[in-house]
Design an enzyme around this catalytic site. Sequence first.
Site, PDB file in Angstrom:
ATOM      1  NE  ARG A  19      -2.373  -1.526   3.368  1.00  0.00           N
ATOM      2  CZ  ARG A  19      -2.779  -1.273   4.602  1.00  0.00           C
ATOM      3  NH1 ARG A  19      -3.869  -0.552   4.786  1.00  0.00           N
ATOM      4  NH2 ARG A  19      -2.121  -1.722   5.644  1.00  0.00           N
ATOM      5  CD  GLU A  20       4.496  -0.456  -1.866  1.00  0.00           C
ATOM      6  OE1 GLU A  20       3.271  -0.645  -2.120  1.00  0.00           O
ATOM      7  OE2 GLU A  20       5.354  -1.358  -1.984  1.00  0.00           O
ATOM      8  NE  ARG A 525     -10.418   6.162   4.030  1.00  0.00           N
ATOM      9  CZ  ARG A 525     -11.475   6.127   4.818  1.00  0.00           C
ATOM     10  NH1 ARG A 525     -12.150   5.003   4.990  1.00  0.00           N
ATOM     11  NH2 ARG A 525     -11.863   7.213   5.460  1.00  0.00           N
ATOM     12  CG  HIS A 704     -21.941  10.085   5.487  1.00  0.00           C
ATOM     13  ND1 HIS A 704     -23.311   9.923   5.458  1.00  0.00           N
ATOM     14  CD2 HIS A 704     -21.406   8.856   5.311  1.00  0.00           C
ATOM     15  CE1 HIS A 704     -23.580   8.643   5.268  1.00  0.00           C
ATOM     16  NE2 HIS A 704     -22.456   7.979   5.176  1.00  0.00           N
TER      17      HIS A 704
END
Length: 764
Positions: A19-20, A525, A704
């Site tokens: 997940r660089e 994400r 949210h």
Amino acid sequence: MSENLRSWVTGFPRIGERRELKKVLESYWRGEESFEGVKKVSDELKTRHWSYQKGAGIDAISINDFSLYDQTLDMVETLGLVPDRFKDIEDSVERYFAMARGDANHTAMEMTKWFNTNYHYIVPELKSGMGFKIDISKIVEEYKAAKELGVTPKVNIIGPLTFLANARRVDGADEDAVTLFGEIITAYAELFKELSALDERVILQVEEPVLVTQRAAELSLLTKEAYMKLCEVSNTLEVFVVTYFDHATEAVKQLVQTPIKGIGLDFVYGEKNFEVLDEISKSGKALVAGVVDGRNIWISDIEKRLELLDRVAKIVPKERIVLSTSCSLLHVPYTLGYEKKLDEKIKSWLAFGVEKLDELSLLCKLFFEGADSLSAKEALLYAKNREDNASRRESKLIHDENVQKRMANIEPLKRKRVDFKKRIAEQHEKFGYEPLCTTTIGSFPQTPEVRGVRRDYKMGVISESEYVEKMKGFIKECVKIQEDIGLEVLVHGEFERNDMVEYFGEQLNGVAFSENGWVQSYGSRCVKPPIIYGDVSRPEPMTLFWSSYAQSLTKKPMKGMLTGPVTILNWSFVRDDQPKSETCFQIALAIRDEVDDLQRAGIKMIQVDEAAFKEGYPLRVSDRAYYEKFALESFWIATGVAEDDTQIHTHMCYSDFNDIIDTIEAMDADVISIETARSGNTLLRVFKEHGYKKEIGPGVYDIHSPRVPSVEELQRQIEALLEVLPARQLWINPDCGLKTRRWEEVVPSLTNMVEAVKRVRASL
Ligand code: GLN
Ligand code: ZN
């Protein structure tokens, strides 16, 4: 024909196997990293991913599948269709991320699901007379870099029809963005022209997944027109229109009439594509055959794939076939290389992205050159593939006799509960709640402290008993706060859960978890979906302990909180060796046992969340009936054990029920909470018009946002609800769980909500 091109992948993931990209982006957004830093990581990732493909012997390498945020947003940039409201931002990088994520002065562009996957793209905003300005600098840079690496690049772009169908109009015209077809084709024609100058011969993969959806038929004339026009632009472009996720039979009939070079079809999720192979054959076009599953993580059955390819090759000549993945590998994790804890047997049944490259390459060798051509290493791989598939068919890890026995008797459990009227009368009698009953959706703030306790327990820093004490502390505090606020139906807060699916998955037999199986969901994400590899069962109660404890603290009803079978299914990698429906029924049986345990323990309000019920809908209307049937039956299996005076709640967090309202009604939950805060009362009207009789909790404020809604505002919102439905049918709650909010926002918001209800009740 693209001489000696025999294989490519539709696309490769980009977030990085560690997940660089996520990490560097997030530190850039926090202001801790320069954009040069982001650029450096991006370049390394691209090179690495191209090298993986090259190393596996893949012939053409995808470029422009990399993106700092999303490919559709990149197309917006490439076509120069930046919405006006971002035009005041001069710096192009700043502007790009403002479109994606918003900033202090700009609301972000909308984001929505990419077809029936869990990936989310940015929705283009279009208007009539928008103009365009082609900028292919990103593609040029990647093309050059790929060439320097000594590979044959294949340029990936999203096709005009898909781009349009996924866009929305923002000029007030109450029309589909597809009406802007003429303008978009002019822009794409210019794009094609510029791309054709990249090289003497340019392979262009134009992705048109919209052509596998329900809209394919309606778009068929435009399909032909688009590719007639776009192919006129240049004859150095080799245009491959690639489809995926389902069959594209309608579109193929049009595409064969255009001058494109080839057509890409999905043979994993679109068996029906066989029906149009004859037309492809006659047209002389190339066929890109998607045969390695790009969406799921099981090893291919190489032998079966070869059989399939041989059937294809009986119709389309071999020399015109390119082997590929069924879709971009974006939807699977990178590599099994980091999986140290996964059971070795289970691991041998899995192939992530990198392993899929090897499968593709092996298939290629076998299909084009035959088994005799295999090197010793390839022969071993082939033998191992046969062994692994055989072990998967027979393994005790997968096949559980007890589950099979229950499944043999499942028919009578696929039944709705009887007579809502009688049920609800008993429930009113039992619980005595007033109209406009106040509650929440389940989770309360997951503070750093809460996460820390879970982490410490997982890492063995604290003992089980310490963990339990701490969790009990959080629950106790949460119950007290809810009582102080004056909420009427309480929840325990879900502090023990990291994720609503993972929590259950971890406790079920037949479900495994990877350590590093991340898949991009949107932007930076990622999610790590559970892997349902075998028969599912529940060895012991999963929520009973926490719910019972919470109920013991209060006289008010405590809602038991479960995730529904359909949602667990839709957010997992699901086994492909039996119909999805069977897997879903097995999960449903496990949830059913939990429902029963809860009600026996006196927890008589039970919420079975189906947050992803809608997500699982197939892309074509003709496939809906199958999905709806098993999804409904699963929900009935899970909840049908409830006694008449046990109240079943469900929750769904989206606001488009128009075309599924019959199914929602048929689920037969006593109470449903839904998201309406952001869509006004339109949604509620759907329920009203439908004559929906059960109770509904339309979210009265948007969780949210960190904003605290005022009493007056909430009061108006509730009064608006009452214009549509009677008080007796309504519950009052926020529109989703509160886990991402802070207590400082939650307490005043809920306090205002309760006060607003008091005022409205007084005026009834
Ligand atoms: N009960 C869950 C919660 O409150 C529901 C989450 C969801 O709908 N996604 O967090
Ligand atoms: Zn929700």
